[in-house]
Design a protein around this motif. Structure first.
Motif, PDB file in Angstrom:
ATOM      1  N   SER A 347       0.859  -1.186   0.000  1.00  0.00           N
ATOM      2  CA  SER A 347       0.000   0.000   0.000  1.00  0.00           C
ATOM      3  C   SER A 347       0.898   1.239   0.000  1.00  0.00           C
ATOM      4  CB  SER A 347      -0.914  -0.002   1.234  1.00  0.00           C
ATOM      5  OG  SER A 347      -1.761  -1.141   1.217  1.00  0.00           O
ATOM      6  N   LEU A 348       1.238   1.722  -1.189  1.00  0.00           N
ATOM      7  CA  LEU A 348       2.163   2.840  -1.343  1.00  0.00           C
ATOM      8  C   LEU A 348       1.412   4.162  -1.427  1.00  0.00           C
ATOM      9  CD1 LEU A 348       4.529   1.270  -4.041  1.00  0.00           C
ATOM     10  CD2 LEU A 348       4.620   1.011  -1.550  1.00  0.00           C
ATOM     11  N   SER A 349       2.111   5.247  -1.107  1.00  0.00           N
ATOM     12  CA  SER A 349       1.506   6.577  -1.137  1.00  0.00           C
ATOM     13  C   SER A 349       2.453   7.562  -1.790  1.00  0.00           C
ATOM     14  CB  SER A 349       1.176   7.049   0.279  1.00  0.00           C
ATOM     15  OG  SER A 349       0.789   8.419   0.284  1.00  0.00           O
ATOM     16  N   GLN A 350       1.908   8.420  -2.647  1.00  0.00           N
ATOM     17  CA  GLN A 350       2.733   9.442  -3.285  1.00  0.00           C
ATOM     18  C   GLN A 350       3.262  10.441  -2.267  1.00  0.00           C
ATOM     19  OE1 GLN A 350       1.091  11.176  -6.838  1.00  0.00           O
ATOM     20  NE2 GLN A 350       2.326  13.017  -6.672  1.00  0.00           N
ATOM     21  N   ASP A 351       2.553  10.618  -1.151  1.00  0.00           N
ATOM     22  CA  ASP A 351       2.972  11.564  -0.113  1.00  0.00           C
ATOM     23  C   ASP A 351       4.159  11.048   0.701  1.00  0.00           C
ATOM     24  OD1 ASP A 351       0.930  13.311  -0.867  1.00  0.00           O
ATOM     25  OD2 ASP A 351      -0.517  12.343   0.470  1.00  0.00           O
ATOM     26  N   ASN A 352       4.439   9.752   0.573  1.00  0.00           N
ATOM     27  CA  ASN A 352       5.573   9.160   1.265  1.00  0.00           C
ATOM     28  C   ASN A 352       6.803   9.249   0.359  1.00  0.00           C
ATOM     29  OD1 ASN A 352       7.494   6.936   1.975  1.00  0.00           O
ATOM     30  ND2 ASN A 352       6.032   6.599   3.628  1.00  0.00           N
ATOM     31  N   PRO A 373       5.529  -6.814  -8.977  1.00  0.00           N
ATOM     32  CA  PRO A 373       4.135  -6.901  -9.411  1.00  0.00           C
ATOM     33  C   PRO A 373       3.261  -7.571  -8.358  1.00  0.00           C
ATOM     34  CG  PRO A 373       5.472  -8.539 -10.531  1.00  0.00           C
ATOM     35  CD  PRO A 373       6.420  -7.648  -9.802  1.00  0.00           C
ATOM     36  N   PHE A 374       2.016  -7.139  -8.303  1.00  0.00           N
ATOM     37  CA  PHE A 374       1.062  -7.727  -7.357  1.00  0.00           C
ATOM     38  C   PHE A 374       0.437  -8.970  -7.972  1.00  0.00           C
ATOM     39  CE2 PHE A 374      -3.358  -8.031  -5.755  1.00  0.00           C
ATOM     40  CZ  PHE A 374      -3.091  -8.231  -4.409  1.00  0.00           C
ATOM     41  N   ASN A 375       0.387 -10.028  -7.195  1.00  0.00           N
ATOM     42  CA  ASN A 375      -0.301 -11.258  -7.592  1.00  0.00           C
ATOM     43  C   ASN A 375      -1.265 -11.630  -6.473  1.00  0.00           C
ATOM     44  OD1 ASN A 375       1.031 -12.513 -10.183  1.00  0.00           O
ATOM     45  ND2 ASN A 375       2.735 -11.744  -8.937  1.00  0.00           N
ATOM     46  N   GLY A 376      -2.522 -11.763  -6.827  1.00  0.00           N
ATOM     47  CA  GLY A 376      -3.508 -12.107  -5.804  1.00  0.00           C
ATOM     48  C   GLY A 376      -4.896 -11.706  -6.231  1.00  0.00           C
ATOM     49  N   ALA A 385     -12.663  -0.947  -4.272  1.00  0.00           N
ATOM     50  CA  ALA A 385     -11.852  -2.017  -3.692  1.00  0.00           C
ATOM     51  C   ALA A 385     -11.879  -1.912  -2.168  1.00  0.00           C
ATOM     52  CB  ALA A 385     -10.426  -1.929  -4.204  1.00  0.00           C
ATOM     53  N   VAL A 386     -12.179  -3.031  -1.491  1.00  0.00           N
ATOM     54  CA  VAL A 386     -12.248  -3.034  -0.027  1.00  0.00           C
ATOM     55  C   VAL A 386     -11.087  -3.809   0.582  1.00  0.00           C
ATOM     56  CG1 VAL A 386     -14.757  -2.720   0.023  1.00  0.00           C
ATOM     57  CG2 VAL A 386     -13.803  -5.043  -0.083  1.00  0.00           C
ATOM     58  N   SER A 387     -10.235  -4.380  -0.246  1.00  0.00           N
ATOM     59  CA  SER A 387      -9.042  -5.067   0.252  1.00  0.00           C
ATOM     60  C   SER A 387      -7.824  -4.184   0.017  1.00  0.00           C
ATOM     61  CB  SER A 387      -8.860  -6.413  -0.454  1.00  0.00           C
ATOM     62  OG  SER A 387      -8.827  -6.248  -1.860  1.00  0.00           O
ATOM     63  N   ASP A 388      -6.706  -4.509   0.668  1.00  0.00           N
ATOM     64  CA  ASP A 388      -5.511  -3.689   0.524  1.00  0.00           C
ATOM     65  C   ASP A 388      -4.309  -4.572   0.197  1.00  0.00           C
ATOM     66  OD1 ASP A 388      -4.995  -4.932   2.917  1.00  0.00           O
ATOM     67  OD2 ASP A 388      -5.371  -3.141   4.137  1.00  0.00           O
ATOM     68  N   GLY A 389      -3.114  -4.027   0.363  1.00  0.00           N
ATOM     69  CA  GLY A 389      -1.907  -4.789   0.053  1.00  0.00           C
ATOM     70  C   GLY A 389      -1.410  -4.591  -1.361  1.00  0.00           C
ATOM     71  N   PHE A 390      -2.005  -3.619  -2.075  1.00  0.00           N
ATOM     72  CA  PHE A 390      -1.602  -3.355  -3.457  1.00  0.00           C
ATOM     73  C   PHE A 390      -1.716  -1.858  -3.730  1.00  0.00           C
ATOM     74  CE2 PHE A 390      -6.174  -3.677  -3.605  1.00  0.00           C
ATOM     75  CZ  PHE A 390      -6.544  -2.680  -4.493  1.00  0.00           C
ATOM     76  N   THR A 391      -1.082  -1.413  -4.809  1.00  0.00           N
ATOM     77  CA  THR A 391      -1.196  -0.035  -5.278  1.00  0.00           C
ATOM     78  C   THR A 391      -1.327  -0.057  -6.790  1.00  0.00           C
ATOM     79  OG1 THR A 391       0.187   0.799  -3.470  1.00  0.00           O
ATOM     80  CG2 THR A 391      -0.061   2.229  -5.395  1.00  0.00           C
ATOM     81  N   LEU A 392      -2.238   0.733  -7.310  1.00  0.00           N
ATOM     82  CA  LEU A 392      -2.432   0.801  -8.753  1.00  0.00           C
ATOM     83  C   LEU A 392      -1.662   2.009  -9.318  1.00  0.00           C
ATOM     84  CD1 LEU A 392      -3.663   0.009 -11.447  1.00  0.00           C
ATOM     85  CD2 LEU A 392      -5.769   1.215 -10.800  1.00  0.00           C
ATOM     86  N   ILE A 393      -0.727   1.720 -10.196  1.00  0.00           N
ATOM     87  CA  ILE A 393      -0.003   2.758 -10.931  1.00  0.00           C
ATOM     88  C   ILE A 393      -0.619   2.851 -12.321  1.00  0.00           C
ATOM     89  CG2 ILE A 393       2.235   3.524 -11.816  1.00  0.00           C
ATOM     90  CD1 ILE A 393       2.119   3.409  -8.785  1.00  0.00           C
ATOM     91  N   ARG A 396       1.954   6.139 -15.379  1.00  0.00           N
ATOM     92  CA  ARG A 396       3.160   6.578 -14.664  1.00  0.00           C
ATOM     93  C   ARG A 396       2.836   7.485 -13.479  1.00  0.00           C
ATOM     94  NH1 ARG A 396       7.997   6.047 -17.192  1.00  0.00           N
ATOM     95  NH2 ARG A 396       8.757   8.059 -16.382  1.00  0.00           N
ATOM     96  N   SER A 397       1.716   7.251 -12.815  1.00  0.00           N
ATOM     97  CA  SER A 397       1.329   8.049 -11.656  1.00  0.00           C
ATOM     98  C   SER A 397       0.512   7.197 -10.699  1.00  0.00           C
ATOM     99  CB  SER A 397       0.518   9.278 -12.082  1.00  0.00           C
ATOM    100  OG  SER A 397      -0.672   8.886 -12.756  1.00  0.00           O
ATOM    101  N   PHE A 398       0.444   7.615  -9.445  1.00  0.00           N
ATOM    102  CA  PHE A 398      -0.390   6.931  -8.465  1.00  0.00           C
ATOM    103  C   PHE A 398      -1.859   7.203  -8.795  1.00  0.00           C
ATOM    104  CE2 PHE A 398       3.609   7.208  -6.215  1.00  0.00           C
ATOM    105  CZ  PHE A 398       3.634   6.082  -5.394  1.00  0.00           C
ATOM    106  N   ALA A 399      -2.620   6.144  -9.043  1.00  0.00           N
ATOM    107  CA  ALA A 399      -4.028   6.308  -9.368  1.00  0.00           C
ATOM    108  C   ALA A 399      -4.823   6.693  -8.115  1.00  0.00           C
ATOM    109  CB  ALA A 399      -4.587   5.028  -9.963  1.00  0.00           C
ATOM    110  N   GLU A 400      -5.834   7.547  -8.288  1.00  0.00           N
ATOM    111  CA  GLU A 400      -6.666   7.995  -7.184  1.00  0.00           C
ATOM    112  C   GLU A 400      -8.142   7.832  -7.544  1.00  0.00           C
ATOM    113  OE1 GLU A 400      -5.641  12.036  -6.390  1.00  0.00           O
ATOM    114  OE2 GLU A 400      -3.556  11.609  -5.852  1.00  0.00           O
ATOM    115  N   GLU A 401      -8.983   7.731  -6.488  1.00  0.00           N
ATOM    116  CA  GLU A 401     -10.444   7.670  -6.645  1.00  0.00           C
ATOM    117  C   GLU A 401     -10.845   6.615  -7.684  1.00  0.00           C
ATOM    118  OE1 GLU A 401     -12.009  11.595  -7.334  1.00  0.00           O
ATOM    119  OE2 GLU A 401     -10.660  12.500  -5.872  1.00  0.00           O
ATOM    120  N   VAL A 402     -10.257   5.440  -7.546  1.00  0.00           N
ATOM    121  CA  VAL A 402     -10.461   4.369  -8.520  1.00  0.00           C
ATOM    122  C   VAL A 402     -11.796   3.661  -8.291  1.00  0.00           C
ATOM    123  CG1 VAL A 402      -9.538   2.204  -9.420  1.00  0.00           C
ATOM    124  CG2 VAL A 402      -7.977   4.022  -8.699  1.00  0.00           C
ATOM    125  N   THR A 403     -12.532   3.457  -9.371  1.00  0.00           N
ATOM    126  CA  THR A 403     -13.769   2.675  -9.322  1.00  0.00           C
ATOM    127  C   THR A 403     -13.739   1.622 -10.423  1.00  0.00           C
ATOM    128  OG1 THR A 403     -14.920   4.295 -10.724  1.00  0.00           O
ATOM    129  CG2 THR A 403     -15.177   4.522  -8.330  1.00  0.00           C
TER     130      THR A 403
END
Length: 555
Positions: A347-352, A373-376, A385-393, A396-403
């Motif tokens: 769970s990565l963050s652009q602010d970090n 790469p995420f596998n799962g 998404a209600v689960s975590d442990g992944f980040t969607l790029i 070339r940017s951190f995706a936000e407000e994903v549906t």
């Protein structure tokens, strides 16, 4: 499609995206610039006199005037490279990429002068009375390297699809859908029919159409560009500063843009510069070979103007529109292309800072990144998404407000998504959210940030329609000349049929896949041409000297 895209990316990693390619391209242009004593500067004024008909001779052999040859060649270069290509370069490499597009154009003016002169010098008159020329003819007739000529001709046919057909149709369809809501398949169908009607008439009809369309479309686009630049005039100065200051250091992170190294910006700028002006690719010489003149060098003079008009003027305007409007480093709502999405572990963050640095290293292919790469599986409820442990790029940017949606944006998805090697396995899932955007979509948005407001998007749509369509017309001619060289006149009609159907197919295909294919096709065509003109350097120098001797005598 994912497998095909990965294959083209692999090829591109050894070709256009390889470290050596920009140096080979710029090095060739730099060599001829010094070898011929800066012809792009010394002969610039003379080139304008030639194109205006100052030295025309009645009855000179050929099929088109100097001006028609120039506009036909320009129609082949002024296309999505000027609208979507510049946006893609800035998206990948930041402001620094524009500097390297300029460098490519400056040295490309000399490269084009050389390749056009030699191609016109060794052109042939075909059985139907028209002239046919291009690098394959000087490779064959002068160098006695039939095998290299065949390689180039085959590459030209491939590149006619990868450069002049597929990305043009794709960009038109995307822009027309975003602006007017037209279905891509409808846009592709209508334009494919029009394309067929034009190219069946051969070079005479093609030249007649392009000589009218190119000047008109250039004026419309330039007016629209200045409406944005003057509206954001306070940002133009900082934009120029960033272009030059970042040129040798790379572009720093800004907004959603995570930054680009010097090597990455340099590579992408040169690569996109080549796609824009095609200097060194060997395509424009095919159009110029039809010019009515007995002096090959005079036609080479005309070609000096192409990279100047195409890249120094039009691409610069596009770049300033994008940079001054500020949309290039902002995240915007969009539907994510499969080829742009990549799920990574954690769970990565652009602010970090550590997370951003890690992703920066990954995107710029640097050592030290720990991105995996995420596998799962991902659990999704009502599109979220209600689960975590992944980040969607994405892009070339951190995706936000994903549906997540199924089939269309009207239907929210609920269930479990399987992710393998960073990619969604299910085909009918639509992912929507905020991220950086690129290509023609970015330019379209930038054009709405001026005096014309939302109406600016129509300028891009109309400009792109005319630019890209005329490019497809010109490249059909390049392809059929290559087919004529390889298999004779009988092969031209089957080629044209396939060309038209490919134009329709590209309208509904994936954007990133098309751009990756074009990147591969360009380099496959360019390399044999660079080898050929370097081998004929003395021939070129002698031709230039003989030309100026004749001009002096004529005076």
């Amino acid at each position: 499609m994912d497998v095909l895209h990965d294959f083209f990316k692999l090829l591109d990693s050894f070709l256009g995206s390889a470290v050596w390619f920009p140096y080979a391209l710029l090095g060739t242009g730099a060599f001829f610039t010094i070898y011929l004593k800066f012809p792009q500067i010394r002969y610039f004024k003379h080139a304008w006199r030639v194109v205006t008909g100052k030295f025309d001779k009645k009855g000179a052999p050929g099929d088109t005037t100097h001006f028609q040859s120039l506009t036909t060649a320009l129609s082949g270069t002024v296309g999505t490279g000027n609208i979507g290509g510049v946006a893609l370069a800035i998206f990948l490499g930041g402001p620094a990429a524009l500097f390297w597009m300029w460098a490519t154009a400056f040295f490309g003016m000399t490269t084009k002068f050389v390749e056009v002169t030699l191609s016109h010098k060794y052109r042939e008159k075909t059985a139907d009375g028209t002239f046919s020329g291009g690098p394959m003819y000087y490779m064959d007739k002068k160098l006695n390297m039939k095998w290299l000529a065949v390689v180039f001709a085959v590459a030209t046919v491939i590149s006619s699809f990868g450069t002049g057909n597929l990305p043009q149709s794709n960009s038109i369809a995307i822009t027309m859908e975003a602006t007017f809501g037209f279905e891509p398949w409808i846009v592709g169908s209508v334009l494919a029919i029009l394309l067929g009607l034009v190219i069946l008439g051969g070079i005479t009809r093609i030249a007649a159409v392009t000589s009218r369309v190119v000047p008109f479309m250039a004026v419309v686009y330039i007016v629209g560009a200045f409406s944005v630049i003057f509206f954001n005039i306070e940002n133009v100065g900082p934009a120029f500063v960033s272009i030059f200051t970042d040129a040798f250091t790379g572009s720093a992170a800004a907004g959603g843009f995570l930054g680009a190294t010097f090597a990455y910006a340099f590579n992408r700028g040169v690569n996109r510069g080549l796609f824009s002006n095609e200097a060194g690719q060997g395509s424009a010489p095919i159009a110029h070979a039809a010019a009515k003149t007995e002096e090959p060098v005079s036609e080479g003079m005309v070609s000096i103007l192409e990279p100047f008009i195409d890249t120094i003027i039009i691409c610069t305007l596009t770049g300033l529109v994008i940079l001054s409007s500020g949309v290039w480093n902002e995240k915007h709502e969009n539907i994510f292309d499969r080829s742009d999405m990549y799920y990574v572990q954690g769970s990565l963050s652009q602010d970090n800072i550590a997370d951003s640095t890690n992703v920066f290293q990954y995107l710029n292919k640097l050592d030290g990144t720990t991105i995996e790469p995420f596998n799962g599986t991902i659990a999704v409820v009502n599109g979220v998404a209600v689960s975590d442990g992944f980040t969607l790029i994405n892009a070339r940017s951190f995706a936000e407000e994903v549906t997540y949606h199924v089939g269309s944006l009207d239907d929210l998805f609920s269930g479990t998504l399987i992710i393998e090697d960073g990619s969604i396995t299910r085909d009918n899932i639509i992912v929507h959210g905020k991220s950086l955007i690129h290509s023609a979509t970015l330019t379209t948005l930038a054009f709405t940030k001026g005096y014309f407001g939302d109406f600016g998007q129509y300028i891009v749509s109309i400009g792109l329609l005319l630019f890209a369509f005329s490019t497809a017309i010109a490249w059909s001619y390049y392809g059929d000349r290559a087919m004529t060289y390889l298999f004779g006149p009988a092969s031209v009609m089957p080629y044209r049929v396939v060309y038209v159907f490919a134009f329709l197919w590209a309208a509904v295909s994936d954007t990133t896949l098309v751009w990756t294919l074009s990147a591969v096709a360009i380099v496959v065509m360019t390399l044999p041409n660079l080898v050929g003109i370097l081998l004929l350097r003395k021939d070129m120098k002698d031709s230039v000297k003989a030309y100026w001797d004749k001009v002096k005598v004529a005076k």
